[in-house]
Each structure stands twice: as structure tokens, then as C-alpha cells.
Scaffold this active site. Structure first.
Site, short mmCIF file in Angstrom:
data_model
loop_
_atom_site.label_atom_id
_atom_site.label_comp_id
_atom_site.label_asym_id
_atom_site.label_seq_id
_atom_site.Cartn_x
_atom_site.Cartn_y
_atom_site.Cartn_z
N SER A 14 1.03 16.46 10.58
CA SER A 14 0.65 16.20 9.54
C SER A 14 -0.60 17.29 8.67
CB SER A 14 -1.05 15.48 10.92
OG SER A 14 -2.13 15.32 10.58
N LYS A 65 -2.29 2.54 15.06
CA LYS A 65 -3.51 2.37 14.41
C LYS A 65 -3.86 0.88 15.04
CE LYS A 65 -2.56 4.55 9.76
NZ LYS A 65 -2.39 4.78 8.53
N MET A 216 3.78 5.21 -1.33
CA MET A 216 2.31 5.32 -0.56
C MET A 216 3.48 6.64 0.11
SD MET A 216 0.46 2.14 1.86
CE MET A 216 -0.13 1.37 1.00
N TYR A 218 5.27 10.76 0.26
CA TYR A 218 5.09 11.84 -0.87
C TYR A 218 5.64 12.15 -0.28
CZ TYR A 218 1.91 12.55 3.02
OH TYR A 218 1.71 13.24 4.73
P1 NDP Z 1 5.31 -1.17 8.41
O1 NDP Z 1 6.01 -0.87 9.27
O2 NDP Z 1 4.06 -1.88 9.24
O3 NDP Z 1 5.75 -1.77 7.71
C1 NDP Z 1 6.91 -1.45 6.96
C2 NDP Z 1 7.22 -2.48 5.14
O4 NDP Z 1 8.79 -2.07 5.14
C3 NDP Z 1 7.36 -4.04 5.92
O5 NDP Z 1 7.36 -5.03 4.85
C4 NDP Z 1 8.67 -4.15 5.31
O6 NDP Z 1 9.74 -5.04 5.35
C5 NDP Z 1 9.10 -3.28 4.63
N1 NDP Z 1 10.25 -1.97 4.46
C6 NDP Z 1 11.26 -1.88 5.98
N2 NDP Z 1 12.39 -1.43 5.15
C7 NDP Z 1 12.53 -2.34 3.40
C8 NDP Z 1 13.94 -2.34 2.99
N3 NDP Z 1 15.04 -1.73 3.08
N4 NDP Z 1 13.75 -2.79 1.68
C9 NDP Z 1 12.71 -3.52 1.92
N5 NDP Z 1 11.18 -3.75 2.18
C10 NDP Z 1 11.30 -2.24 3.37
O7 NDP Z 1 4.87 0.09 8.10
P2 NDP Z 1 3.61 0.78 7.31
O8 NDP Z 1 2.96 -0.37 6.12
O9 NDP Z 1 3.25 1.09 8.38
O10 NDP Z 1 4.38 2.11 6.04
C11 NDP Z 1 4.62 1.31 5.45
C12 NDP Z 1 4.68 2.78 4.04
O11 NDP Z 1 3.27 3.27 4.01
C13 NDP Z 1 5.07 4.10 4.93
O12 NDP Z 1 6.34 4.96 4.04
C14 NDP Z 1 4.34 5.27 5.26
O13 NDP Z 1 4.54 6.50 5.32
C15 NDP Z 1 3.21 4.54 4.23
N6 NDP Z 1 1.87 5.44 4.17
C16 NDP Z 1 1.64 6.22 3.61
C17 NDP Z 1 0.06 6.97 3.74
C18 NDP Z 1 -0.61 7.69 3.12
O14 NDP Z 1 -2.20 8.27 3.39
N7 NDP Z 1 -0.16 7.65 1.65
C19 NDP Z 1 -0.77 5.73 4.73
C20 NDP Z 1 0.21 4.77 5.80
C21 NDP Z 1 1.13 4.39 5.42
P3 NDP Z 1 10.05 -6.60 6.00
O15 NDP Z 1 8.40 -7.19 6.46
O16 NDP Z 1 11.14 -7.92 6.01
O17 NDP Z 1 10.34 -6.16 7.82
#
Ligand code: NDP
Length: 272
Positions: A14, A65, A216, A218
Site C-alpha cells: 500500500s 471494503k 483504474m 496503475y
Molecule cells: P471486482 O472484482 O469487484 O470487479 C471486477 C470487474 O471486472 C467485473 O465487472 C468483471 O466482470 C470485470 N472483469 C474481470 N475480468 C475481466 C475480463 N477478462 N474481461 C472483461 N471484464 C472483466 O473488482 P473491483 O471493481 O474492486 O476492481 C477493479 C479494478 O479497479 C482493479 O484493477 C482495482 O485494482 C482497480 N481499483 C483502483 C483504485 C485506485 O485507487 N486506482 C481503487 C479501486 C479499484 P464480471 O462482472 O463479468 O465478472
């Protein structure tokens, strides 16, 4: 000295302690901010321990979360809308749960990248926790359109159902990747596909001239999504600005002082 921390599992990676230390130095606030590894089955107890030790607030990251929603005794509107809490504030009135991820993202787009959301066409890829948290803050800027595309279309449709009334007639809609139509001014990758170096199956036609593509995630290298966007002329932004901005919002909530983010973001970028 007032104490804060970030809870996660794992947590060693972190960057939040560095960001908050920089904010504290810049604003002359006396505080400490540490990493706390909470056991997977012991998040609520870890929070109570920290409060007993005099903790004033905490950030919450993966995988806690959702659990943090239950730990909070009251939720802000944006935390309730997101269904997730990334910021806890321990007050005399109890534990307040907030979510600053979404406002962090829009602050990065509007202030740091200088890209307006109002009146623009926005495509949000993904419908998981991160996507859900940004829908309300995006709608607050009154985009012309917000399309949420997800692999599992039903999850995107559930988000539309939750937020449709806030967006105005026909503004928010859901689809699968194969049904994405037209070009967008802002394309946000809120999927976790980048973690496994996968590209969400978006058509190249989604990038309007001068479009902003934001991932999102990095890291030292651009994600496959950002590489794809670059090939189609988009301006690029990763998730580091969002990370710094969500921290600034949490800091302001706890301390009542809004820190400057530009220098902190630059320093963090140089360390990647
Ligand atoms: P979740 O596990 O809650 O959701 C994942 C999402 O990604 C779902 O919509 C899923 O689709 C989709 N997905 C996963 N694999 C694929 C793929 N191969 N092709 C297409 N869609 C895909 O994750 P989060 O929402 O918590 O996190 C998402 C991203 O955001 C992460 O990379 C995280 O690191 C980043 N993040 C960054 C933050 C920042 O401060 N910069 C803060 C919070 C998150 P489905 O519903 O069909 O499974």
C-alpha cells in the site's frame, strides 16, 4: 499524536502511508498513518482494536471494503450508493463509513486531466465494486450519456436500475461488450482485466477524437487497455491520480484541511 491506518490483506504494497505522510507534512498536521494487516476473518476485531488504541480513522482496501459497510454505524450517501466503504472515521457519534474512491476518480479526470464530464459521453467498462463506486460521482457532473458495459450484462443492468433515476431520462444504460455502439469522450476501465494483462473486448471505434482513456489500475508500464487506447489516438491516464485524490478526500474528511495533490502525485509517479 492522532493515529490513522489502512487495513487490507495483503497490505505491504500500500502506498497510502506515503501519501498521507506527504499530506501531513505539507499541511503541518501532526498525525501518524500505518499499514495494518487484518486477518481475513478478523477485520471487525482489527478495527475495534485500533479504536481502543486511540485510532481516529482508517482507510480500507481489498478485500474488506464490503465488510467495512457493516462495521460502520452510519454511512454517507456516496458510501451507501457505492455499497462499499474505503474510509472510516471514528467520531464521538460512532463509526462513520464513507467512500472517496469515486470522487477521487472524477477529481482526477476533471481537475488533474482537465477533462470536463458535463455534457460528455462516458463509457464505463466493468460493473464490480470500483465501477459501482464511481457511478454517482460521474452522474453528479451531468454527462450526456453514461453507458456501463460489462461481461456479465445483468450486473451492469442492476447498476442502471439503481442509478437510472439520478441520471435523467435515458442517460444511464447497460450493455454487453458486443453491443457497444458509437464513440465516447471518456472511457474508463474499471474491470480487473488489467491485473491479468487482458484487454476488455472493446471495439476500437469507442475512442472519439481527443478521447480520454483511463485505467483504474496503475504501474510502471501502461496496461494493455492503455496501450490499445494509445494505438487509437486517445489521451491516457492510469489509476495513480485516482489513488492520490481518494486519499486527499479522506484526509480532508479527517482533518478538515484539503491537501494539494499535484506534487504528491508527481513524487509517487517517480517511485513506480
Ligand atoms: P471486482 O472484482 O469487484 O470487479 C471486477 C470487474 O471486472 C467485473 O465487472 C468483471 O466482470 C470485470 N472483469 C474481470 N475480468 C475481466 C475480463 N477478462 N474481461 C472483461 N471484464 C472483466 O473488482 P473491483 O471493481 O474492486 O476492481 C477493479 C479494478 O479497479 C482493479 O484493477 C482495482 O485494482 C482497480 N481499483 C483502483 C483504485 C485506485 O485507487 N486506482 C481503487 C479501486 C479499484 P464480471 O462482472 O463479468 O465478472
Amino acid at each position: 499524536m492522532d493515529r490513522y491506518c489502512v487495513f487490507g490483506n495483503p497490505i505491504a504494497h500500500s502506498k497510502s502511508p506515503d501519501i498521507h505522510a506527504a499530506f501531513a507534512a505539507q499541511t503541518g498536521q501532526q498525525l501518524s498513518y500505518e499499514r495494518r494487516l487484518a486477518p481475513l476473518d478478523g477485520f471487525a476485531a482489527a478495527v475495534q482494536d485500533f479504536i481502543a488504541e486511540g485510532g481516529k480513522g482508517a482507510n480500507v482496501t481489498v478485500p474488506f471494503k464490503l465488510e467495512a459497510v457493516k462495521v460502520a454505524q452510519a454511512l454517507t450517501i456516496r458510501a451507501r450508493a457505492a455499497g462499499a466503504v474505503n474510509t472510516l472515521h471514528f467520531t464521538d457519534e460512532g463509526i462513520i463509513g464513507d467512500n472517496t474512491d469515486g470522487v477521487g476518480l472524477v477529481a482526477d479526470i476533471v481537475r488533474n486531466a482537465g477533462v470536463p464530464i458535463t455534457g460528455k459521453r462516458v463509457l464505463l467498462l466493468g460493473a464490480g465494486g470500483a465501477a459501482r463506486g464511481v457511478v454517482l460521482p460521474i452522474l453528479e457532473y451531468r454527462p450526456a450519456q453514461l453507458v456501463i458495459a460489462n461481461r456479465t450484462v445483468a450486473t451492469a443492468e442492476a447498476l442502471v436500475e439503481q442509478f437510472a433515476a439520478l441520471g435523467g431520462e435515458g442517460v444511464v444504460s447497460a450493455c454487453g461488450y458486443a453491443e457497444i455502439q458509437g464513440a465516447y469522450d471518456i472511457i474508463i476501465n474499471a474491470t480487473s482485466a488489467s491485473l491479468s494483462a487482458e484487454l476488455p473486448p472493446v471495439p476500437a471505434s469507442v475512442f472519439a477524437p481527443e478521447a480520454l482513456a483511463l485505467d483504474m489500475m496503475y504501474g510502471a508500464q501502461p496496461t494493455v487497455f492503455l496501450q490499445f487506447a494509445a494505438q487509437h489516438g486517445a489521451r491516457l491516464r492510469d489509476g495513480l491520480g485516482m489513488l492520490v485524490e481518494q486519499a486527499a478526500e479522506a484526509f480532508s474528511l479527517w482533518r478538515g484541511v484539503q491537501p494539494e495533490t499535484a506534487a504528491v502525485l508527481k513524487a509517487l509517479r517517480e517511485q513506480l
